[in-house]
Design a protein around this motif. Structure first.
Motif, PDB file in Angstrom:
ATOM      1  N   TRP A  75       1.048  -1.253   0.062  1.00 12.85           N
ATOM      2  CA  TRP A  75      -0.110  -0.193   0.060  1.00 12.85           C
ATOM      3  C   TRP A  75       0.824   1.279   0.038  1.00 12.85           C
ATOM      4  CZ3 TRP A  75      -4.730  -0.434  -1.017  1.00 12.85           C
ATOM      5  CH2 TRP A  75      -5.537  -1.624  -0.624  1.00 12.85           C
ATOM      6  N   PHE A  76       0.415   2.288  -0.788  1.00  4.92           N
ATOM      7  CA  PHE A  76       1.531   3.410  -0.857  1.00  4.92           C
ATOM      8  C   PHE A  76       0.364   4.490  -0.924  1.00  4.92           C
ATOM      9  CE2 PHE A  76       4.086   6.721  -2.476  1.00  4.92           C
ATOM     10  CZ  PHE A  76       5.322   6.733  -1.672  1.00  4.92           C
ATOM     11  N   GLY A  77       0.066   5.124   0.213  1.00  2.00           N
ATOM     12  CA  GLY A  77      -1.105   6.015   0.361  1.00  2.00           C
ATOM     13  C   GLY A  77      -2.284   5.101   0.204  1.00  2.00           C
ATOM     14  N   ASP A  78      -3.183   5.680  -0.722  1.00  2.00           N
ATOM     15  CA  ASP A  78      -4.393   4.766  -0.773  1.00  2.00           C
ATOM     16  C   ASP A  78      -4.472   3.893  -2.161  1.00  2.00           C
ATOM     17  OD1 ASP A  78      -4.515   6.898  -2.690  1.00  2.00           O
ATOM     18  OD2 ASP A  78      -6.247   7.709  -2.408  1.00  2.00           O
ATOM     19  N   ALA A  79      -3.187   3.696  -2.518  1.00  2.55           N
ATOM     20  CA  ALA A  79      -3.152   2.913  -4.024  1.00  2.55           C
ATOM     21  C   ALA A  79      -2.482   1.532  -3.536  1.00  2.55           C
ATOM     22  CB  ALA A  79      -2.504   3.578  -4.997  1.00  2.55           C
ATOM     23  N   ILE A  80      -2.337   0.475  -4.288  1.00  6.49           N
ATOM     24  CA  ILE A  80      -1.925  -0.627  -4.158  1.00  6.49           C
ATOM     25  C   ILE A  80      -0.990  -0.905  -5.391  1.00  6.49           C
ATOM     26  CG2 ILE A  80      -3.672  -2.179  -4.878  1.00  6.49           C
ATOM     27  CD1 ILE A  80      -2.684  -4.107  -2.612  1.00  6.49           C
ATOM     28  N   TYR A  81       0.278  -1.431  -5.152  1.00  3.57           N
ATOM     29  CA  TYR A  81       1.134  -1.547  -6.015  1.00  3.57           C
ATOM     30  C   TYR A  81       1.899  -2.816  -5.820  1.00  3.57           C
ATOM     31  CZ  TYR A  81       1.188   3.360  -6.842  1.00  3.57           C
ATOM     32  OH  TYR A  81       0.711   4.696  -6.970  1.00  3.57           O
ATOM     33  N   SER A  82       1.689  -3.682  -6.917  1.00  2.00           N
ATOM     34  CA  SER A  82       2.341  -5.074  -6.975  1.00  2.00           C
ATOM     35  C   SER A  82       3.350  -5.228  -8.124  1.00  2.00           C
ATOM     36  CB  SER A  82       1.055  -6.182  -7.494  1.00  2.00           C
ATOM     37  OG  SER A  82       1.639  -7.509  -7.200  1.00  2.00           O
ATOM     38  N   PHE A  83       4.557  -5.475  -7.645  1.00  4.89           N
ATOM     39  CA  PHE A  83       5.700  -5.326  -8.260  1.00  4.89           C
ATOM     40  C   PHE A  83       5.752  -6.768  -8.903  1.00  4.89           C
ATOM     41  CE2 PHE A  83       6.057  -1.409  -5.768  1.00  4.89           C
ATOM     42  CZ  PHE A  83       6.645  -0.720  -6.550  1.00  4.89           C
ATOM     43  N   LYS A  84       5.901  -6.744 -10.057  1.00  2.00           N
ATOM     44  CA  LYS A  84       6.136  -7.945 -10.878  1.00  2.00           C
ATOM     45  C   LYS A  84       7.603  -8.159 -11.341  1.00  2.00           C
ATOM     46  CE  LYS A  84       1.785  -8.297 -10.885  1.00  2.00           C
ATOM     47  NZ  LYS A  84       1.105  -9.356 -10.171  1.00  2.00           N
ATOM     48  N   ALA A  85       8.542  -7.131 -11.594  1.00  2.00           N
ATOM     49  CA  ALA A  85       9.890  -7.105 -11.815  1.00  2.00           C
ATOM     50  C   ALA A  85      10.578  -5.900 -11.227  1.00  2.00           C
ATOM     51  CB  ALA A  85       9.922  -7.110 -13.554  1.00  2.00           C
ATOM     52  N   ILE A  86      11.632  -6.291 -10.752  1.00  2.00           N
ATOM     53  CA  ILE A  86      12.498  -5.202 -10.089  1.00  2.00           C
ATOM     54  C   ILE A  86      13.865  -5.427 -10.398  1.00  2.00           C
ATOM     55  CG2 ILE A  86      10.765  -4.824  -7.943  1.00  2.00           C
ATOM     56  CD1 ILE A  86      12.737  -6.875  -6.370  1.00  2.00           C
ATOM     57  N   SER A  87      14.535  -4.341  -9.859  1.00  5.18           N
ATOM     58  CA  SER A  87      15.965  -4.266 -10.184  1.00  5.18           C
ATOM     59  C   SER A  87      16.756  -5.862  -9.991  1.00  5.18           C
ATOM     60  CB  SER A  87      16.632  -3.328  -9.131  1.00  5.18           C
ATOM     61  OG  SER A  87      18.034  -3.284  -9.614  1.00  5.18           O
ATOM     62  N   GLU A  88      16.445  -6.306  -8.874  1.00  9.83           N
ATOM     63  CA  GLU A  88      17.063  -7.570  -8.474  1.00  9.83           C
ATOM     64  C   GLU A  88      17.040  -8.710  -9.434  1.00  9.83           C
ATOM     65  OE1 GLU A  88      15.675  -5.574  -6.173  1.00  9.83           O
ATOM     66  OE2 GLU A  88      17.394  -5.094  -5.263  1.00  9.83           O
ATOM     67  N   ASN A  89      15.629  -8.722  -9.913  1.00  8.23           N
ATOM     68  CA  ASN A  89      15.558  -9.869 -11.036  1.00  8.23           C
ATOM     69  C   ASN A  89      15.416  -9.260 -12.455  1.00  8.23           C
ATOM     70  OD1 ASN A  89      12.902  -8.624 -11.186  1.00  8.23           O
ATOM     71  ND2 ASN A  89      11.723 -10.393 -10.412  1.00  8.23           N
ATOM     72  N   THR A  90      15.784  -8.347 -12.766  1.00  6.11           N
ATOM     73  CA  THR A  90      16.010  -7.852 -14.108  1.00  6.11           C
ATOM     74  C   THR A  90      17.262  -7.169 -14.341  1.00  6.11           C
ATOM     75  OG1 THR A  90      15.108  -5.571 -13.800  1.00  6.11           O
ATOM     76  CG2 THR A  90      13.482  -7.269 -14.152  1.00  6.11           C
ATOM     77  N   GLY A  91      18.371  -7.572 -13.476  1.00  2.72           N
ATOM     78  CA  GLY A  91      19.634  -7.193 -13.790  1.00  2.72           C
ATOM     79  C   GLY A  91      19.765  -5.599 -13.701  1.00  2.72           C
ATOM     80  N   GLY A  92      18.792  -4.799 -13.069  1.00  2.06           N
ATOM     81  CA  GLY A  92      18.757  -3.214 -13.099  1.00  2.06           C
ATOM     82  C   GLY A  92      18.132  -2.680 -14.244  1.00  2.06           C
ATOM     83  N   ASN A  93      17.659  -3.511 -15.115  1.00  3.32           N
ATOM     84  CA  ASN A  93      16.892  -2.785 -16.472  1.00  3.32           C
ATOM     85  C   ASN A  93      15.684  -2.568 -16.364  1.00  3.32           C
ATOM     86  OD1 ASN A  93      19.323  -3.436 -18.221  1.00  3.32           O
ATOM     87  ND2 ASN A  93      18.964  -5.685 -17.809  1.00  3.32           N
ATOM     88  N   LEU A  94      14.695  -3.125 -15.322  1.00  2.00           N
ATOM     89  CA  LEU A  94      13.157  -2.649 -15.701  1.00  2.00           C
ATOM     90  C   LEU A  94      12.679  -2.897 -14.254  1.00  2.00           C
ATOM     91  CD1 LEU A  94      10.517  -2.133 -17.467  1.00  2.00           C
ATOM     92  CD2 LEU A  94      10.557  -4.691 -17.546  1.00  2.00           C
ATOM     93  N   THR A  95      11.820  -1.949 -13.882  1.00  2.00           N
ATOM     94  CA  THR A  95      10.657  -2.070 -12.969  1.00  2.00           C
ATOM     95  C   THR A  95       9.481  -2.215 -13.469  1.00  2.00           C
ATOM     96  OG1 THR A  95      12.095  -1.223 -11.119  1.00  2.00           O
ATOM     97  CG2 THR A  95       9.749  -1.220 -10.595  1.00  2.00           C
ATOM     98  N   LEU A  96       8.700  -3.310 -13.257  1.00  2.00           N
ATOM     99  CA  LEU A  96       7.282  -3.309 -13.596  1.00  2.00           C
ATOM    100  C   LEU A  96       6.140  -3.554 -12.399  1.00  2.00           C
ATOM    101  CD1 LEU A  96       5.335  -3.521 -16.193  1.00  2.00           C
ATOM    102  CD2 LEU A  96       5.516  -6.112 -15.982  1.00  2.00           C
ATOM    103  N   ALA A  97       5.211  -2.870 -12.453  1.00  2.00           N
ATOM    104  CA  ALA A  97       4.363  -2.849 -11.417  1.00  2.00           C
ATOM    105  C   ALA A  97       3.001  -2.858 -11.867  1.00  2.00           C
ATOM    106  CB  ALA A  97       4.442  -1.882 -10.070  1.00  2.00           C
ATOM    107  N   GLU A  98       1.866  -3.471 -11.289  1.00  2.00           N
ATOM    108  CA  GLU A  98       0.375  -3.242 -11.484  1.00  2.00           C
ATOM    109  C   GLU A  98       0.030  -2.472 -10.323  1.00  2.00           C
ATOM    110  OE1 GLU A  98      -3.761  -6.081 -11.864  1.00  2.00           O
ATOM    111  OE2 GLU A  98      -1.540  -6.977 -11.520  1.00  2.00           O
ATOM    112  N   ALA A  99      -0.871  -1.237 -10.771  1.00  2.00           N
ATOM    113  CA  ALA A  99      -1.124  -0.454  -9.660  1.00  2.00           C
ATOM    114  C   ALA A  99      -2.756  -0.197  -9.648  1.00  2.00           C
ATOM    115  CB  ALA A  99      -0.459   1.006 -10.077  1.00  2.00           C
ATOM    116  N   THR A 100      -3.406  -0.204  -8.515  1.00  2.00           N
ATOM    117  CA  THR A 100      -4.721  -0.233  -8.373  1.00  2.00           C
ATOM    118  C   THR A 100      -4.826   1.194  -7.714  1.00  2.00           C
ATOM    119  OG1 THR A 100      -5.058  -2.500  -8.150  1.00  2.00           O
ATOM    120  CG2 THR A 100      -6.937  -1.188  -7.268  1.00  2.00           C
ATOM    121  N   VAL A 101      -5.723   2.138  -8.284  1.00  2.00           N
ATOM    122  CA  VAL A 101      -5.729   3.546  -7.789  1.00  2.00           C
ATOM    123  C   VAL A 101      -7.207   4.076  -7.707  1.00  2.00           C
ATOM    124  CG1 VAL A 101      -4.818   5.916  -8.293  1.00  2.00           C
ATOM    125  CG2 VAL A 101      -3.430   3.920  -9.013  1.00  2.00           C
ATOM    126  N   PRO A 102      -7.561   4.607  -6.364  1.00  2.00           N
ATOM    127  CA  PRO A 102      -8.934   4.671  -6.015  1.00  2.00           C
ATOM    128  C   PRO A 102      -9.087   5.733  -6.609  1.00  2.00           C
ATOM    129  CG  PRO A 102      -7.650   5.034  -4.137  1.00  2.00           C
ATOM    130  CD  PRO A 102      -6.534   4.440  -5.179  1.00  2.00           C
TER     131      PRO A 102
END
Length: 171
Positions: free
Chosen positions: A33-60
């Motif tokens: 939860w970041f404020g009133d939104a939810i972020y589900s991180f699918k790809a981060i620095s550690e599993n993409t060799g620092g190339n890409l961050t990808l997240a699904e966001a649900t924003v009210p």
């Protein structure tokens, strides 16, 4: 989640068998939860060799961050559902379901759900590193629980920690 790459490993091109990251539906590296939104991180620095961050966001409705700048990361959004107003420098526009938005590094921007329903989108950063900001400030999301509004202390924490994560707040 399965991956053939190890954290901190070389890019996929350097792996003879590739470095595929697979994040099955309904899962993520971490969901916050970041404020009133939810972020589900699918790809981060550690599993993409620092190339890409990808997240699904649900924003009210009404949700979204204040204007800000990423000096060394490009950001892109794909709207899965909803109506999201974007700030581009000093101008705004609305993106809807199926729209794609690219924000080059150094651009003052923000997004806000201007619809009546919760909006869903994918967002990504290149290169990866900004997920650490979300994870440091966000609260771990738990099934069946709603987020608490940001406290004044948490808002101050955002202001204090933003420079450490190369994020410039630009109201």
């Amino acid at each position: 989640m399965t991956t053939t790459a190890q954290p901190g490993s070389a890019p996929a091109a350097n792996h003879p068998e590739g470095a595929v990251v697979h994040c099955p539906a309904g899962t993520g590296v971490k969901t916050v939860w970041f404020g009133d939104a939810i972020y589900s991180f699918k790809a981060i620095s550690e599993n993409t060799g620092g190339n890409l961050t990808l997240a699904e966001a649900t924003v009210p409705p009404g949700g979204g961050p204040p204007p800000h700048i990423h000096p060394r990361a490009d950001e892109a959004f794909y709207i899965l559902s909803g109506q999201i107003e974007f700030l581009n420098g000093e101008k705004t526009f609305v993106a809807g379901t199926g729209d794609f938005v690219f924000v080059p590094r150094g651009t003052r921007h923000r997004f806000r759900n201007v619809g009546l329903q919760t909006a869903h989108m994918l967002f990504m950063f290149t290169p990866a590193y900004l997920e650490k900001f979300f994870m440091e400030i966000g609260q771990e999301a738990r099934a069946g629980e709603a987020p608490a509004p940001l406290t004044p202390e948490q808002k101050q924490m955002i202001v204090d920690l933003a420079p450490r994560h190369d994020l410039t707040l630009a109201p």
